[in-house]
Design an enzyme around this catalytic site. Structure first.
Site, PDB file in Angstrom:
ATOM      1  N   VAL A 278       0.756  -1.254  -0.469  1.00 54.51           N
ATOM      2  CA  VAL A 278       0.092  -0.028   0.414  1.00 54.51           C
ATOM      3  C   VAL A 278       0.944   1.241   0.458  1.00 54.51           C
ATOM      4  CG1 VAL A 278      -1.705   0.945   1.223  1.00 54.51           C
ATOM      5  CG2 VAL A 278      -1.910  -1.322   1.164  1.00 54.51           C
TER       6      VAL A 278
ATOM      7  N   ALA B  41       2.172   1.608  -3.811  1.00 56.26           N
ATOM      8  CA  ALA B  41       1.233   1.777  -4.387  1.00 56.26           C
ATOM      9  C   ALA B  41       0.561   3.685  -4.683  1.00 56.26           C
ATOM     10  CB  ALA B  41      -0.489   1.267  -4.431  1.00 56.26           C
ATOM     11  N   GLU B  42       0.604   4.087  -2.801  1.00 53.11           N
ATOM     12  CA  GLU B  42       0.421   5.595  -2.180  1.00 53.11           C
ATOM     13  C   GLU B  42       2.113   6.072  -3.344  1.00 53.11           C
ATOM     14  OE1 GLU B  42      -0.430   8.570   0.716  1.00 53.11           O
ATOM     15  OE2 GLU B  42      -1.305   6.226   1.350  1.00 53.11           O
ATOM     16  N   THR B  43       2.885   5.874  -2.876  1.00 54.13           N
ATOM     17  CA  THR B  43       4.352   6.321  -3.575  1.00 54.13           C
ATOM     18  C   THR B  43       4.062   6.884  -4.727  1.00 54.13           C
ATOM     19  OG1 THR B  43       5.190   5.963  -1.352  1.00 54.13           O
ATOM     20  CG2 THR B  43       6.588   6.762  -3.378  1.00 54.13           C
TER      21      THR B  43
ATOM     22  N   SER C 256       0.548   8.858  -6.168  1.00 53.09           N
ATOM     23  CA  SER C 256       1.184  10.814  -4.912  1.00 53.09           C
ATOM     24  C   SER C 256       2.495  11.294  -6.147  1.00 53.09           C
ATOM     25  CB  SER C 256       1.542  10.718  -3.614  1.00 53.09           C
ATOM     26  OG  SER C 256       0.880  10.043  -2.965  1.00 53.09           O
TER      27      SER C 256
END
Length: 150
Positions: A59, A62-64, A67
């Site tokens: 997660v 993925a968020e890295t 963003s």
């Protein structure tokens, strides 16, 4: 890859020094408006107690990329991108190897972006799929621009 793309990747990777990107050895390998990709080797710091890749690490990866993909679409001197909501389906367990996360846009609005993120292993087996909504907010006067940092 042209020199401008190489310099952008070098600046983005340098901005990760001293952050969770450095701690987990996440490296940006592609950055454009169409897609952002990062690689991450699976090591001891990525595992949960019974020796498999921790879902939270997937997660985080993925968020890295989501963003940073939003950063490619905003005026980073005036705005910042923050993960607002994320979901992830963990499809296959992993103990070692290398992961590659790729973010592609689903929706690019003024204040929110929605990204499809696919995380695959070194054999191109899908490990995790994620959808991440990123908020685009005005930068505070003292906020650090990740493209100028490093």
């Amino acid at each position: 890859m042209d020199a401008e793309q190489q310099e952008l990747l070098a600046r983005l990777n340098a901005s990760g020094r001293g952050t969770v990107l450095e701690a987990l050895n996440i490296k940006l390998v592609e950055a454009s408006k169409e897609r952002v990709a990062a690689s991450m080797p699976i090591g001891p710091n990525h595992l949960q107690l019974v020796g498999y890749l921790h879902g939270g690490v997937s997660v985080l990866l993925a968020e890295t990329v989501a963003s940073l993909a939003s950063v490619m679409h905003i005026d980073s001197a005036r705005q910042m991108a923050f993960g607002l909501e994320i979901n992830a389906n963990h499809l296959r367990p992993k103990r070692d190897g290398e992961l590659r996360a790729v973010a592609t846009p689903i929706h690019l609005g003024r204040s929110t972006h929605v990204w499809d993120v696919r995380i695959s292993d070194e054999r191109e087996k899908l490990i995790c799929v994620s959808r991440c909504t990123v908020a685009v907010v005005d930068r505070p006067p003292d906020g650090g621009d990740p493209l100028l940092k490093g």
